[in-house]
Every structure is written in C-alpha cells, then in structure tokens.
Design a protein around this motif. Structure first.
Motif, PDB file in Angstrom:
ATOM      1  N   GLY A 121     -28.175  16.196  -4.548  1.00  0.00           N
ATOM      2  CA  GLY A 121     -27.433  17.458  -4.491  1.00  0.00           C
ATOM      3  C   GLY A 121     -28.326  18.643  -4.175  1.00  0.00           C
ATOM      4  O   GLY A 121     -28.027  19.439  -3.281  1.00  0.00           O
ATOM      5  N   PHE A 122     -29.424  18.760  -4.896  1.00  0.00           N
ATOM      6  CA  PHE A 122     -30.320  19.885  -4.657  1.00  0.00           C
ATOM      7  C   PHE A 122     -30.990  19.769  -3.291  1.00  0.00           C
ATOM      8  O   PHE A 122     -31.199  20.754  -2.597  1.00  0.00           O
ATOM      9  N   GLY A 123     -31.312  18.539  -2.887  1.00  0.00           N
ATOM     10  CA  GLY A 123     -31.918  18.317  -1.574  1.00  0.00           C
ATOM     11  C   GLY A 123     -30.978  18.703  -0.448  1.00  0.00           C
ATOM     12  O   GLY A 123     -31.400  19.268   0.564  1.00  0.00           O
ATOM     13  N   ALA A 124     -29.683  18.424  -0.609  1.00  0.00           N
ATOM     14  CA  ALA A 124     -28.707  18.789   0.420  1.00  0.00           C
ATOM     15  C   ALA A 124     -28.640  20.307   0.583  1.00  0.00           C
ATOM     16  O   ALA A 124     -28.578  20.820   1.709  1.00  0.00           O
ATOM     17  N   LEU A 125     -28.659  21.022  -0.520  1.00  0.00           N
ATOM     18  CA  LEU A 125     -28.635  22.485  -0.432  1.00  0.00           C
ATOM     19  C   LEU A 125     -29.917  23.002   0.216  1.00  0.00           C
ATOM     20  O   LEU A 125     -29.884  23.879   1.074  1.00  0.00           O
ATOM     21  N   GLU A 126     -31.046  22.445  -0.177  1.00  0.00           N
ATOM     22  CA  GLU A 126     -32.326  22.856   0.401  1.00  0.00           C
ATOM     23  C   GLU A 126     -32.359  22.604   1.911  1.00  0.00           C
ATOM     24  O   GLU A 126     -32.795  23.456   2.689  1.00  0.00           O
ATOM     25  N   GLU A 127     -31.896  21.442   2.336  1.00  0.00           N
ATOM     26  CA  GLU A 127     -31.852  21.124   3.765  1.00  0.00           C
ATOM     27  C   GLU A 127     -30.910  22.058   4.509  1.00  0.00           C
ATOM     28  O   GLU A 127     -31.197  22.470   5.641  1.00  0.00           O
ATOM     29  N   ALA A 128     -29.786  22.400   3.903  1.00  0.00           N
ATOM     30  CA  ALA A 128     -28.834  23.316   4.538  1.00  0.00           C
ATOM     31  C   ALA A 128     -29.462  24.684   4.737  1.00  0.00           C
ATOM     32  O   ALA A 128     -29.356  25.289   5.813  1.00  0.00           O
ATOM     33  N   ILE A 129     -30.121  25.186   3.710  1.00  0.00           N
ATOM     34  CA  ILE A 129     -30.771  26.495   3.821  1.00  0.00           C
ATOM     35  C   ILE A 129     -31.902  26.427   4.843  1.00  0.00           C
ATOM     36  O   ILE A 129     -32.063  27.337   5.660  1.00  0.00           O
ATOM     37  N   ALA A 130     -32.666  25.353   4.850  1.00  0.00           N
ATOM     38  CA  ALA A 130     -33.754  25.193   5.830  1.00  0.00           C
ATOM     39  C   ALA A 130     -33.209  25.198   7.250  1.00  0.00           C
ATOM     40  O   ALA A 130     -33.813  25.795   8.152  1.00  0.00           O
ATOM     41  N   ALA A 131     -32.076  24.558   7.468  1.00  0.00           N
ATOM     42  CA  ALA A 131     -31.481  24.519   8.810  1.00  0.00           C
ATOM     43  C   ALA A 131     -31.067  25.908   9.274  1.00  0.00           C
ATOM     44  O   ALA A 131     -31.291  26.286  10.430  1.00  0.00           O
ATOM     45  N   VAL A 132     -30.486  26.679   8.375  1.00  0.00           N
ATOM     46  CA  VAL A 132     -30.062  28.039   8.730  1.00  0.00           C
ATOM     47  C   VAL A 132     -31.292  28.903   8.996  1.00  0.00           C
ATOM     48  O   VAL A 132     -31.313  29.688   9.955  1.00  0.00           O
ATOM     49  N   LEU A 133     -32.324  28.766   8.174  1.00  0.00           N
ATOM     50  CA  LEU A 133     -33.555  29.536   8.394  1.00  0.00           C
ATOM     51  C   LEU A 133     -34.183  29.189   9.739  1.00  0.00           C
ATOM     52  O   LEU A 133     -34.613  30.073  10.479  1.00  0.00           O
ATOM     53  N   ALA A 134     -34.237  27.909  10.054  1.00  0.00           N
ATOM     54  CA  ALA A 134     -34.860  27.469  11.307  1.00  0.00           C
ATOM     55  C   ALA A 134     -34.125  28.021  12.521  1.00  0.00           C
ATOM     56  O   ALA A 134     -34.743  28.285  13.551  1.00  0.00           O
ATOM     57  N   ALA A 135     -32.831  28.209  12.397  1.00  0.00           N
ATOM     58  CA  ALA A 135     -32.036  28.702  13.525  1.00  0.00           C
ATOM     59  C   ALA A 135     -31.995  30.226  13.590  1.00  0.00           C
ATOM     60  O   ALA A 135     -31.444  30.787  14.535  1.00  0.00           O
ATOM     61  N   SER A 136     -32.595  30.892  12.619  1.00  0.00           N
ATOM     62  CA  SER A 136     -32.524  32.350  12.577  1.00  0.00           C
ATOM     63  C   SER A 136     -33.671  32.984  13.360  1.00  0.00           C
ATOM     64  O   SER A 136     -34.617  32.315  13.765  1.00  0.00           O
ATOM     65  N   ASP A 137     -33.553  34.288  13.540  1.00  0.00           N
ATOM     66  CA  ASP A 137     -34.613  35.054  14.194  1.00  0.00           C
ATOM     67  C   ASP A 137     -35.519  35.646  13.124  1.00  0.00           C
ATOM     68  O   ASP A 137     -35.107  35.856  11.996  1.00  0.00           O
ATOM     69  N   GLY A 138     -36.745  35.922  13.498  1.00  0.00           N
ATOM     70  CA  GLY A 138     -37.633  36.638  12.606  1.00  0.00           C
ATOM     71  C   GLY A 138     -38.476  35.748  11.725  1.00  0.00           C
ATOM     72  O   GLY A 138     -38.556  34.537  11.909  1.00  0.00           O
ATOM     73  N   PRO A 139     -39.102  36.357  10.726  1.00  0.00           N
ATOM     74  CA  PRO A 139     -40.066  35.651   9.886  1.00  0.00           C
ATOM     75  C   PRO A 139     -39.460  34.516   9.070  1.00  0.00           C
ATOM     76  O   PRO A 139     -40.145  33.557   8.741  1.00  0.00           O
ATOM     77  N   ALA A 140     -38.175  34.611   8.746  1.00  0.00           N
ATOM     78  CA  ALA A 140     -37.545  33.549   7.956  1.00  0.00           C
ATOM     79  C   ALA A 140     -37.589  32.219   8.703  1.00  0.00           C
ATOM     80  O   ALA A 140     -37.780  31.173   8.096  1.00  0.00           O
ATOM     81  N   ALA A 141     -37.460  32.269  10.025  1.00  0.00           N
ATOM     82  CA  ALA A 141     -37.469  31.036  10.825  1.00  0.00           C
ATOM     83  C   ALA A 141     -38.833  30.364  10.781  1.00  0.00           C
ATOM     84  O   ALA A 141     -38.940  29.138  10.844  1.00  0.00           O
ATOM     85  N   GLU A 142     -39.871  31.157  10.652  1.00  0.00           N
ATOM     86  CA  GLU A 142     -41.224  30.617  10.665  1.00  0.00           C
ATOM     87  C   GLU A 142     -41.685  30.096   9.305  1.00  0.00           C
ATOM     88  O   GLU A 142     -42.603  29.292   9.225  1.00  0.00           O
ATOM     89  N   ALA A 143     -41.039  30.541   8.248  1.00  0.00           N
ATOM     90  CA  ALA A 143     -41.461  30.162   6.896  1.00  0.00           C
ATOM     91  C   ALA A 143     -41.148  28.703   6.578  1.00  0.00           C
ATOM     92  O   ALA A 143     -41.839  28.085   5.783  1.00  0.00           O
ATOM     93  N   GLY A 144     -40.100  28.168   7.172  1.00  0.00           N
ATOM     94  CA  GLY A 144     -39.798  26.749   7.067  1.00  0.00           C
ATOM     95  C   GLY A 144     -39.405  26.252   5.694  1.00  0.00           C
ATOM     96  O   GLY A 144     -38.807  26.969   4.900  1.00  0.00           O
ATOM     97  N   PRO A 145     -39.771  24.991   5.411  1.00  0.00           N
ATOM     98  CA  PRO A 145     -39.315  24.325   4.184  1.00  0.00           C
ATOM     99  C   PRO A 145     -39.756  25.007   2.891  1.00  0.00           C
ATOM    100  O   PRO A 145     -39.050  24.937   1.890  1.00  0.00           O
ATOM    101  N   ASP A 146     -40.913  25.650   2.902  1.00  0.00           N
ATOM    102  CA  ASP A 146     -41.366  26.313   1.673  1.00  0.00           C
ATOM    103  C   ASP A 146     -40.416  27.437   1.273  1.00  0.00           C
ATOM    104  O   ASP A 146     -40.071  27.580   0.094  1.00  0.00           O
ATOM    105  N   LEU A 147     -39.997  28.223   2.249  1.00  0.00           N
ATOM    106  CA  LEU A 147     -39.048  29.299   1.949  1.00  0.00           C
ATOM    107  C   LEU A 147     -37.701  28.708   1.533  1.00  0.00           C
ATOM    108  O   LEU A 147     -37.064  29.214   0.612  1.00  0.00           O
ATOM    109  N   ALA A 148     -37.278  27.648   2.185  1.00  0.00           N
ATOM    110  CA  ALA A 148     -36.010  27.007   1.814  1.00  0.00           C
ATOM    111  C   ALA A 148     -36.066  26.528   0.364  1.00  0.00           C
ATOM    112  O   ALA A 148     -35.102  26.697  -0.391  1.00  0.00           O
TER     113      ALA A 148
END
Length: 192
Positions: A121-148
C-alpha cells in the motif's frame, strides 16, 4: 451437503475492518468481532480460520478497494500539487480509514504478511507520487525517488495526525507542502 452460510461474508469483512481500524488488532477481541458481525464464533473460525485470518482478509480488501485505487488517482494527477492534495484528502479512505496505518504501526513489525500488505500500500502511493514528480517541470522532477519517499512520509504523517486531535491538519498542510513544489508563475522572478 453442508449448511449454507448464515451471514454475508462481504459485510462481515467490512465490519471487521471498521473495528480493526478503530481499535487495532490487539484492541479488537473475537467477542467484539462476533458481536459486530452477528455470527457465532464457530462460523467466524470456519470461514476465516482465526481472528488473524479475518484481519488479513480485511486488510487485503481495504488495500484493494481503497488504497490502491487512490494510488491510481494520485498517479493520474496532472501535477504534484494536485497529486499530494488528492493523497492527503483521501488517503486510506472509506469506513476503515486508518487501517493500513494502524496495521503498519501495530503489527507489521512482527507479522511478515501484514508487513507485505502495508509495504504494498505505501509503495503504491510512493510510486504514484514518484511518477507525477518525474512528469513534472522543475526541481521536483529531478529529485526523483528520494523526494517521493519524503512526500509519502509527509502525507502519511499528516494522515496519522488527522486521526487524532487535529483532524483538519491533513488536507491544508498537504496543500501547503504541495504548493512548495509548484513551479513559480511565469511573471514572478525565480530568485536569480
């Protein structure tokens, strides 16, 4: 030919999930379950094998019906702000809200099956947030899994806090956190 079941298994699992979410695994007795479900102890054991069997069934069903669909909605969000807001507004929703968090805190450290379910459950949420971050513009996209991971922990912490005295803290705090990830408006200098 055996006797037909005298109770609705679906409703039994829902009632059990609500009890486990409110009182935890240890705080819910078999007598509590029998009373809430409205069945005899023998029927409960025959269908689920044990209190733990019912707990695992309730946790799995909650994961499948509430948590994983939410992760899908979060992953489909158009930007990190809406993803985190959706996660904080609805994470672990439904009548058994909080069951996943409580399972993690109370039993996952000593029960490998519960640990696997909560990790899913927690992994699914983390992966979902990581996917949105990766598709975004700016520094959030570069932070990757750690930020997720950090954002998921923040959302879960807000959700846990909202279960206690500060019920309104979750959504507002998540929106404030998410706003920090939004790229600055085009007409505002970026600080250079």
């Amino acid at each position: 030919m055996g006797r037909p079941r005298t109770f609705d298994e679906e409703r039994a699992v829902e009632s059990a999930a609500e009890l486990f979410a409110r009182h935890g695994y240890e705080g819910t007795s078999v007598d509590d379950l029998v009373t809430a479900i409205g069945v005899h102890r023998g029927s409960l054991y025959k269908v689920f094998g044990s209190k733990r069997g019912l707990y695992l069934t309730a946790l799995r069903r909650h994961l499948d019906r509430h948590v994983l669909p939410l992760a899908g909605r979060v992953a489909a969000a158009p930007d990190p702000v809406r993803a985190l807001t959706a996660a904080a507004d609805a994470y672990d929703s439904g009548p058994a809200a909080g069951l996943l968090l409580l399972a993690q805190a109370e039993t996952a450290h000593r029960d490998p099956e519960v640990a696997a379910l909560t990790a899913e459950g927690f992994g699914a949420l983390e992966e979902a947030i990581a996917a949105v971050l990766a598709a975004s513009d700016g520094p959030a996209a570069e932070a990757g899994p750690d930020l997720a991971r950090a954002l998921t922990a923040a959302v879960l912490g807000l959700r846990l806090r909202s279960r206690t005295a500060d019920a309104a803290a979750g959504p507002g705090a998540a929106r404030a956190l998410a706003a920090c990830l939004a790229p600055p408006p085009a007409d505002r200098p970026t600080g250079e």
